[in-house]
Enzyme design. Structure first.
Site, PDB file in Angstrom:
ATOM      1  N   ASP A 409       1.095  -1.115  -0.131  1.00 12.51           N
ATOM      2  CA  ASP A 409      -0.141   0.016   0.053  1.00 12.51           C
ATOM      3  C   ASP A 409       0.943   1.215  -0.040  1.00 12.51           C
ATOM      4  O   ASP A 409       2.103   0.993   0.209  1.00 12.51           O
ATOM      5  CB  ASP A 409      -0.905  -0.055   1.250  1.00 12.51           C
ATOM      6  CG  ASP A 409      -1.630   1.107   1.514  1.00 12.51           C
ATOM      7  OD1 ASP A 409      -2.368   1.606   0.324  1.00 12.51           O
ATOM      8  OD2 ASP A 409      -1.923   1.736   2.577  1.00 12.51           O
ATOM      9  N   THR A 411       0.037   4.618   1.215  1.00 13.03           N
ATOM     10  CA  THR A 411      -0.481   5.925   2.204  1.00 13.03           C
ATOM     11  C   THR A 411       0.152   4.957   3.652  1.00 13.03           C
ATOM     12  O   THR A 411      -0.833   3.901   3.823  1.00 13.03           O
ATOM     13  CB  THR A 411      -1.674   6.396   2.248  1.00 13.03           C
ATOM     14  OG1 THR A 411      -1.756   6.697   0.995  1.00 13.03           O
ATOM     15  CG2 THR A 411      -1.498   7.614   3.035  1.00 13.03           C
ATOM     16  N   GLU A 518      -6.964  17.684   5.658  1.00 16.19           N
ATOM     17  CA  GLU A 518      -7.580  18.468   5.835  1.00 16.19           C
ATOM     18  C   GLU A 518      -7.063  19.223   7.123  1.00 16.19           C
ATOM     19  O   GLU A 518      -7.091  20.345   7.250  1.00 16.19           O
ATOM     20  CB  GLU A 518      -9.102  17.945   6.283  1.00 16.19           C
ATOM     21  CG  GLU A 518      -9.918  17.803   5.162  1.00 16.19           C
ATOM     22  CD  GLU A 518     -11.355  18.058   5.553  1.00 16.19           C
ATOM     23  OE1 GLU A 518     -11.830  17.852   6.484  1.00 16.19           O
ATOM     24  OE2 GLU A 518     -11.647  19.103   4.711  1.00 16.19           O
ATOM     25  N   LYS A 589     -12.950  23.687  -2.536  1.00 14.49           N
ATOM     26  CA  LYS A 589     -11.770  23.179  -2.867  1.00 14.49           C
ATOM     27  C   LYS A 589     -11.736  21.820  -3.177  1.00 14.49           C
ATOM     28  O   LYS A 589     -12.789  21.006  -3.124  1.00 14.49           O
ATOM     29  CB  LYS A 589     -10.841  22.963  -1.293  1.00 14.49           C
ATOM     30  CG  LYS A 589     -11.380  21.959  -0.492  1.00 14.49           C
ATOM     31  CD  LYS A 589     -10.503  22.283   0.693  1.00 14.49           C
ATOM     32  CE  LYS A 589     -10.736  21.253   1.631  1.00 14.49           C
ATOM     33  NZ  LYS A 589     -10.316  21.241   3.002  1.00 14.49           N
ATOM     34  N   GLY A 704      -4.546   3.658  -3.860  1.00 11.99           N
ATOM     35  CA  GLY A 704      -5.833   4.338  -4.176  1.00 11.99           C
ATOM     36  C   GLY A 704      -5.523   6.047  -4.648  1.00 11.99           C
ATOM     37  O   GLY A 704      -6.429   6.310  -5.405  1.00 11.99           O
ATOM     38  N   ASP A 705      -4.243   6.086  -4.667  1.00 11.61           N
ATOM     39  CA  ASP A 705      -3.941   7.524  -5.201  1.00 11.61           C
ATOM     40  C   ASP A 705      -3.847   7.458  -6.689  1.00 11.61           C
ATOM     41  O   ASP A 705      -4.039   6.499  -7.265  1.00 11.61           O
ATOM     42  CB  ASP A 705      -2.459   7.639  -4.580  1.00 11.61           C
ATOM     43  CG  ASP A 705      -2.615   8.331  -3.309  1.00 11.61           C
ATOM     44  OD1 ASP A 705      -3.157   9.263  -3.229  1.00 11.61           O
ATOM     45  OD2 ASP A 705      -1.483   7.942  -2.755  1.00 11.61           O
ATOM     46  N   ARG A 814      -5.504   4.015  -8.206  1.00 14.13           N
ATOM     47  CA  ARG A 814      -6.864   4.142  -8.090  1.00 14.13           C
ATOM     48  C   ARG A 814      -7.496   2.656  -7.978  1.00 14.13           C
ATOM     49  O   ARG A 814      -8.403   2.618  -8.474  1.00 14.13           O
ATOM     50  CB  ARG A 814      -7.324   4.833  -9.240  1.00 14.13           C
ATOM     51  CG  ARG A 814      -6.741   6.096  -9.496  1.00 14.13           C
ATOM     52  CD  ARG A 814      -7.681   7.149  -9.625  1.00 14.13           C
ATOM     53  NE  ARG A 814      -7.676   8.335  -9.025  1.00 14.13           N
ATOM     54  CZ  ARG A 814      -7.956   9.356  -8.876  1.00 14.13           C
ATOM     55  NH1 ARG A 814      -8.433   9.508 -10.130  1.00 14.13           N
ATOM     56  NH2 ARG A 814      -7.720  10.388  -8.163  1.00 14.13           N
ATOM     57  N   ASP A 840      -1.288  -0.712   5.987  1.00 14.17           N
ATOM     58  CA  ASP A 840      -1.867  -0.215   7.260  1.00 14.17           C
ATOM     59  C   ASP A 840      -3.017  -0.016   7.504  1.00 14.17           C
ATOM     60  O   ASP A 840      -3.726   0.188   8.845  1.00 14.17           O
ATOM     61  CB  ASP A 840      -0.837   1.100   7.446  1.00 14.17           C
ATOM     62  CG  ASP A 840      -1.494   2.271   6.716  1.00 14.17           C
ATOM     63  OD1 ASP A 840      -1.833   2.147   5.662  1.00 14.17           O
ATOM     64  OD2 ASP A 840      -1.797   3.240   7.267  1.00 14.17           O
ATOM     65  N   ASP A 844      -6.675  -2.406   3.260  1.00  9.07           N
ATOM     66  CA  ASP A 844      -5.478  -3.118   2.803  1.00  9.07           C
ATOM     67  C   ASP A 844      -6.109  -4.712   3.402  1.00  9.07           C
ATOM     68  O   ASP A 844      -5.148  -5.752   2.946  1.00  9.07           O
ATOM     69  CB  ASP A 844      -4.248  -2.839   3.286  1.00  9.07           C
ATOM     70  CG  ASP A 844      -3.832  -1.329   2.948  1.00  9.07           C
ATOM     71  OD1 ASP A 844      -4.108  -1.279   1.562  1.00  9.07           O
ATOM     72  OD2 ASP A 844      -3.384  -0.676   3.739  1.00  9.07           O
TER      73      ASP A 844
END
Lengths: 1220, 241
Positions: A409, A411, A518, A589, A704-705, A814, A840, A844
């Site tokens: 993974d 992130t 955020e 945003k 997933g990025d 993605r 993590d 996953d």
């Protein structure tokens, strides 16, 4: 035509799957609140839980059943039974004792574990909770709770069941829950009761509560809940927002009142408690094959012997007393029956060929490896989080030494999931001085100077790594566009769903954010002087220090009218707020693509500059967001808000309708600028990946990025470089977008499918070409989730597999959790390679479970991945040690142990086989019963365990220094058939020596007395030689010798002698035949014994010695050479020095570098949100975590009430930004 | 031949190690005689009981006791054969008790029911622990070809002496075509001549020396420097450029 139809059918099916409703309201349960009698008719399950495997009655039968499911145990049970019959040549006790020993050890372990579980359950079941019974709060244990009960849960205690939230002591009927038991997230979630039930707080009111709940049947989806609460004639829809799940705890709320909806095993958390499928290592599965081979050998030996015995038996051997009334087994009148019965005899006789102690020994070794080595390794201990490595199973140690594919993974695994506000662009001006790791790495690759520009020390605020004098400390007022700066900061401070916690001081406040992005943005706003410190359901308060005089603060309250939530289809988030002066503005945003689409045609002068900046940020591996605003006209807003409220209360397709309504107002935006957030890499990741790659491990990144971010991360962790040929299969092309815009889902599917197929085939062709031309060009594949969906189709799967195994690096971006698992399975099942998944987060989990080995990142938040994993480590870089050191050694050890067991049992049994060729195939035993049964469990048990625990081919230092040694595991050098055949040859040779030498030597008198020795003398002699040889063989097998080796090996030999002395020194009362009585003393009194004991082991080990010598001399293994090197140069003791071995010099040619920058004209938009996963989840039918944007909901609920009073007076003059 | 000269009989194709044969004895009975229960002699079947009375010593082994006898003469003078001390001391003291044979089938005048008669009869007045022929016989052999000690000639025999052996051929080996041999042998402190172990030692030693030499030559001709990391597999394949 047919082809088209089939394609369209498939596409339609896919669409159906995607939009299929996943809640079935047809089957629902009805609950009468506060009405025990009425609920009885449904006989809901109680609230007591039991997680034990056994109870007192079932323990023995069930436990034994579990034990005998192991083939080896069952086999020995059968042998024990068989040895109680007259066909047996051995005493039944001798077979039963080891079996009973092995099984009782396992049963005791089971019982202990179950007892712990039982105790745990008992504690949980007797926790007290306030339940409303007969109109009063009664303290009852959890197990007495039933569906429909009204319960009161106090602060910091756990919910006893899944409750429908009625009322809380907090205003507005909200409460805060912590869900860390469920998903590992430590930030608090808000739940909100239905307004209608808010006042049922105290006893008096609560007992009057009468309602009927109609809701779904118990299911395991943690994030969905559909139902209605019927009070009187009113039907109120209830959502997950009103559901308090068992396993969560109440925070920041004095107490709440709720109705139990699901209890006990029907609660969502219990329904989720799936049995983690137990994994078995590949080596262990190969071990089964080995056992099967041993069985076949056994069968062949028994078959030969029994046939021969049928032929042999004859009345002519008068001394055998084969009279007419002889028992069937020796009756020459029925040779067939003789053969059949003798077959059974031989099965019993040769039973030790199946190593009964093998499984137990391996288990012991593995447990030792796990508890003493892996869990205690300082190298895998993370000081900062105080987290050691944790092996959650001991089944897979040796699998760690054979991993060929790692699926990682991104992130949280490769990166820290720590977002730092790094740069920004406001009004076409770029701010921020930092240099990212990726830029540094690129500089390093280019060979240009590495400026060690450390991030400015002063700004050590978490989430904030930004320094630019032009913006900091109010300096932005002197910038060319101060008004826009102000909008920028305000947008950061207002447009979000962050919850502030703690003291309302800039230093002390803690932001609870749905995503770290955020939090970084809000922190940035704080640092720029727009301190967001309080959120109420309808407003946000910001302490602004921008006013004319520096240092003057002002608290400004922004009324939040609507929140248009973020989700991955929208890729944006908007907040409609009202300034104190009445200005009505929408802040938005989101991703550059969506924001740019919605910008006003005019009034956006720096649109293009900003796009350049976005591309620059993206190239540097930063995550970008575009900020925009729109001043709203009050009338237009009100008209829109009506639609919004309508959509909000829609019962069907609420989400979809909300999206559509949001679309109406999110347009004509004015661009403010963009933010760039750095996603920090974990420590040591690039080095670790490089090392692993050298060890022959292929690392795939599944994330997933978005595509560009993923590629950048791959570059940053030295997974990909510019020397590689890259195949990029991406659905985000113009063609596909055009088709998509036409809105025909079917057509889109077809186009993508065709595109994917074309690209795959073309890439494969090129890959094969480059392979054939031997250019040595390394290949990399990048594919996005959408294309992957088609590529994983059965027709294309093969192509994808072929292509991907040729690639050195594969990046899937993605991808949904399910796809992660599918990709893993593809390699696992398709390529038949050993896979390891590391991750993590909850997303996953499926991948971790699908892989041969699942590794979870522990230490920070999030336990779901760890709970599903087999090994948990705190940092990605610890994989180096876990695989290269522990995995490799475990593999080496276990394969050695198994091969040795194979050898020693085969050899032992073969000696008996040779002997029976000379006994008229009668099944006579060569050794005494007890020798035979103790051979495996006593005389040869311990040394092999010691070797299994301590053996080490090269030092730990060199294991790390030469990652290439790991390839031996991938290629399975130490446990392939060739190795086993060599062991088998050795076993045959040794058995011949060990049988014939002792037995041939006693054909004459063996000392000056001229007396002759007999059968049992030869047997005991041979057995002594066997024990000595088998134990000494280990010296040849192990790579180094500690005192433990010496103690155990010579201890075992000694144990045999001690046993022999006792056994032949005393008459065994159980044994009718005193065959061995006095034997050892007789043979030890002859010279023959002492000569044989030297000669026989030497002669038997000569072949192995020769083989080992030749091996080392002429075809040395890599570890042999390193051993020699160690011998010559000495072993470096200080192993710490090499943990972070220096980077290897870059090997790429210079002209290739720099390519990367040109290629990735991407803008780096990414905004990590769990919603992204849940979006995929809903597509693929997997339920994943979904944070509800509660605040937004609350805010929008209030809006409708206050609208009428507020709207009249506040007509905002557009363009006026100042508040005073 | 120097004294003592050992007289052995050798049987071939005789399966003293057959499972049915090996177990057909009762060590308890041999030690305790009638003290052994019926269950203890269970293994002796089919030679457990005779006329419902326990056979002592029971079992096939005792029943098939070798009964050829040998006597030797040198030019007409009898050469005495000492039959004492041919069995192992531990057998005499620990395995065989002061038990007198009883109801032993071979001692019956003739085969009473036409069935096969076994081997030698036993002297009913001598306890088993003194009947050394039986003790020797009952230490069952490991292979179908075996030798057993018959007795000792305790005088030196000069070379070219003609020794006449008279053999009473009682023991039936014709049915299974077993061979019988008479062996005279002396022993050293190591045991009998033509020792298998000796040959094995020499063979193993020779092979070792030969291999040692071979290794030496190979290393001398084609030396491989120890610990040279250029021999590592990944260093040998030239890196693709």
């Amino acid at each position: 035509m047919a082809r088209w139809r089939s394609a369209s059918y498939k596409a339609r099916e896919r669409i159906n799957q995607r939009y299929a409703p996943h809640n079935d309201l047809l089957h629902h349960r009805t609950i009468y609140c506060n009405d025990l009698e009425k609920n009885k008719q449904f006989s809901f399950k109680g609230n007591s839980i039991s997680t034990t495997k056994y109870n007192v009655l079932t323990f023995l039968p069930k436990g034994l059943f579990e034990q005998f499911r192991r083939v080896a145990n069952l086999y020995f049970l059968m042998i024990s039974i068989l040895s109680a019959t007259p066909v047996s040549p051995v005493n039944p006790i001798t077979n039963a004792v080891p079996l009973v020993l092995v099984i009782s050890v396992s049963l005791i372990k089971e019982a202990y574990e179950d007892w712990k579980r039982f105790f745990n359950d008992k504690t949980i079941n007797s926790t007290m909770v306030d339940v409303l019974r007969d109109g009063h709060w009664r303290k009852l244990p959890w197990r007495r709770l039933v569906v429909g009960d009204i319960v009161k849960v106090h602060k910091d205690s756990f919910f006893p069941a899944d409750l429908l939230f009625l009322a809380s002591t907090n205003q507005d009927g909200v409460c805060y829950v912590e869900t860390s038991n469920l998903d590992g997230e430590t930030n608090l979630k808000i739940r909100k009761a239905l307004e209608r039930t808010w006042d049922y707080v105290d006893e008096e009111r609560a007992k009057e509560f009468q309602g009927e709940i109609q809701c779904e049947q118990p299911n395991n989806s943690l994030y969905t809940f559909t139902g209605n609460l019927i009070i009187g004639k009113q039907t109120l829809p209830v959502t997950p927002n009103q559901l308090l799940l068992r396993g969560c705890s109440l925070r920041n709320t004095e107490f709440i009142v709720g109705v139990a909806v699901f209890t006990g095993h029907e609660t969502k958390v219990m329904m989720n408690a799936m049995n983690v499928p137990s994994k078995r290592s590949t080596l262990e599965r190969r071990l089964d094959m080995l056992i099967l081979i041993l069985f076949s050998i056994l069968f062949i030996m028994c078959f030969i012997d029994s046939i021969c015995s049928g032929i042999f038996i004859n009345r002519k051997y008068w001394y055998l007393g084969l009279t007419s009334d002889v028992e069937d087994q020796f009756n020459p009148g029925n040779r067939f029956l003789v053969a059949c019965l003798t077959f059974l005899t031989f099965v019993t006789l040769f039973s030790p060929i199946i190593p009964i102690s093998l499984y137990v020994s391996i288990e012991m070794i593995k447990v030792f490896q796990v508890t003493q080595f892996i869990n205690k390794d300082v190298k895998m201990y993370h000081k900062e989080t105080n987290t050691p490595a944790l092996a959650r199973t001991s089944n897979l140690n040796e699998e760690l030494g054979q991993v060929e594919y790692i699926f990682s993974d991104k992130t949280g695994t490769l990166t820290r999931n720590l977002m730092e506000f790094f740069k920004c662009s406001i009004g076409g001006v770029i701010y921020g001085k930092g240099v990212t790791e990726i830029e540094k790495a690129a500089a390093r690759r280019n060979g240009t100077g590495i400026e060690e520009m450390e991030s400015p020390a002063e700004s050590h605020e978490k989430y904030f790594n930004f320094d630019d004098d032009r913006l900091m400390r109010g300096a932005w007022r002197n910038e060319p566009n101060p008004e826009l700066c102000k909008e920028f900061f305000r947008c950061l401070a207002v447009c979000h769903t962050v919850l502030p916690e703690g003291d309302e001081l800039p230093e002390k406040i803690v932001y609870q954010a749905a995503s770290p992005d955020e939090a970084a943005l809000v922190t940035a706003a704080k640092m720029f002087g727009f301190f967001f410190f309080r959120r109420t359901p309808t407003s946000i308060r910001v302490r602004e220090s921008h006013v004319e005089k520096i240092g003057r603060m002002q608290d400004v309250e922004y009324e939040i009218l609507n929140v248009l939530e973020f989700n991955s289809t929208r890729k944006r988030q908007s907040v409609i707020c009202r300034y104190p002066n009445g200005r009505l503005v929408l802040y938005c945003k989101g991703a550059d693509s969506v924001i740019y689409e919605r910008l006003m045609e005019r009034h956006n002068p720096f649109k293009d500059t900003n796009r350049d900046h976005l591309e620059y940020f993206g190239a540097a591996g930063l995550r970008t967001l575009c900020l925009a605003y729109r001043d709203l006209d009050i009338n237009a807003y009100e008209m829109w808000n009506e639609k919004f409220v309508q959509a909000k209360s829609a019962l069907r397709d609420r989400e979809k309708k909300l999206d559509e309504v949001a679309e109406l107002i999110e347009k004509d935006l004015i661009l403010i600028g963009s933010t760039a957030i750095e996603d920090k890499l974990q420590e040591g990741v690039p080095v670790c990946i490089e090392t692993l790659a050298k060890g022959g491990i292929k690392i795939w990144v599944l994330t997933g990025d978005k595509l560009e971010t993923a590629i950048n991360i791959a570059y940053a962790c030295s997974l990909m470089n510019n020397g590689m040929k890259q195949f990029i299969i991406n659905s985000d092309t113009k063609e596909i977008r055009d088709v998509e815009d036409r809105g025909d889902a079917l057509e889109t599917a077809q186009v993508i499918e065709r595109y994917v197929a074309e690209r795959l085939n073309e890439s494969l062709r090129q890959a094969v070409e480059s392979e054939q031309t031997q250019t040595g060009l390394e290949l990399a594949l990048v594919i996005d989730g959408r294309c992957l969906m088609y590529a994983l189709d059965p027709e294309l799967r093969g192509t994808l597999l072929k292509l991907s195994v040729m690639c050195k690096a594969v990046v899937c971006c993605r991808v949904s959790p399910l796809q992660k698992a599918q990709v893993t399975s593809m390699i696992k099942d398709g390529a038949k390679k050993i896979t390891l998944s590391i991750g993590d987060g909850a997303n996953d989990v499926s991948m971790i479970q699908a892989a041969h080995i699942g590794v979870g990142i522990s230490g920070l938040e999030g336990m779901q991945a760890v709970m599903a994993s087999d090994f948990a480590i705190a940092q990605f870089r610890f994989l180096t040690d876990l695989l290269l050191v522990h995995g490799r050694l475990s593999y080496l050890r276990i394969s050695k142990v198994v091969a040795y067991f194979f050898y020693k049992n085969l050899m032992f049994t073969l000696t008996q086989f040779w002997f029976n060729l000379y006994t008229g195939f009668s099944g006579q035993r060569f050794y005494d019963d007890w020798f035979q049964s103790l051979y495996n469990v006593v005389f040869t048990a311990l040394p092999v365990i010691i070797v299994g625990i301590f053996d080490k081919d090269v030092s730990i230092t060199n294991s790390r220094k030469y990652p290439q040694l790991y390839k031996a595991g991938i290629e399975n050098i130490f446990f392939r058939w060739r190795i086993l055949i060599i062991w088998a040859i050795s076993a045959v040779y040794q058995s011949v020596i060990l049988f014939f030498f002792p037995i041939k030597a006693i054909e004459e008198g063996k000392n000056s007395s001229g007396r002759m020795l007999g059968l049992w003398d030869a047997g005991t002699m041979a057995f002594t030689c066997v024990v000595v040889t088998v134990n000494l063989r280990l010296f040849l097998a192990c790579n180094f010798i500690t005192r433990w080796h010496l103690i155990s090996i010579f201890g075992s030999i000694l144990a045999w002698f001690i046993f022999a002395f006792f056994y032949s020194g005393f008459r065994n009362p159980l044994d009718k035949q005193g065959n061995i009585y006095q034997v050892i003393f007789v043979i030890m009194g002859t010279w023959y014994f002492w000569y044989a004991i030297v000669l026989v082991p030497v002669a038997s080990l000569a072949l192995d010695f020769l083989h080992e010598g030749m091996r080392r001399w002429f075809a040395p293994y890599d570890y042999h050479i390193i051993q020699e090197e160690e011998k010559i140069k000495g072993v470096e003791r200080d192993e710490l020095l090499l943990v972070e071995s220096p980077r290897q010099a870059p090997e790429q040619s210079l002209e290739l570098t720099g390519l990367h920058g040109e290629m990735s004209k991407h803008t780096g938009y990414s905004f990590d949100s769990p919603c992204f996963d849940s979006f995929f989840a809903s597509q693929e039918g997997v339920s994943m975590s979904q944070r509800s944007y509660d605040i937004a909901r609350r805010a929008s609920m209030r809006v409708s009430r206050r609208q009428s009073s507020d709207l009249g007076s506040d007509s905002p003059p557009p363009g006026h930004n100042s508040l005073i | 031949m120097k004294k003592p000269i050992f007289v052995y009989y050798q049987l071939e194709n005789y399966y003293q190690n057959h499972r049915r044969y090996v177990k057909s004895r009762s060590d308890k009975q041999l030690l305790y005689g009638e003290g052994a229960s019926l269950a203890d002699t269970e293994t002796c079947k089919p030679k457990q009981l005779l006329d419902d009375q326990p056979i002592i010593p029971c079992g096939l082994i005792a029943w098939s006791l070798f009964n050829d006898t040998y006597s030797f003469t040198i030019s007409g003078n009898a050469v005495p054969v000492n039959k004492k001390g041919i069995s192992w001391k531990s057998d005499r003291y620990h395995k065989f008790g002061n038990v007198y044979p009883e109801n032993f089938p071979n001692n019956l005048p003739n085969n009473e029911n036409g069935s096969l008669i076994g081997g030698s009869s036993l002297d009913l007045n001598v306890p088993l622990n003194e009947q050394e022929d039986l003790i020797v016989w009952m230490r069952t052999a490991a292979l179908p070809t075996f030798r057993k000690l018959y007795g000792r000639i305790e005088q030196d025999l000069k070379a070219h002496t003609q020794l006449t052996a008279q053999i009473n051929n009682n023991y039936n080996t014709y049915s299974f075509r077993g061979k019988k041999k008479l062996v005279l042998s002396t022993t050293s402190w190591l045991g009998g001549k033509n020792d298998f172990l000796g040959v094995a030692y020499i063979t193993v030693g020779t092979v070792s020396i030969f291999l040692g030499l071979a290794f030496f030559i190979v290393q001398w001709k084609y030396p491989r420097p120890l610990g040279d990391i250029s021999y590592l597999s990944w260093n040998q394949k030239p890196a693709t450029s």
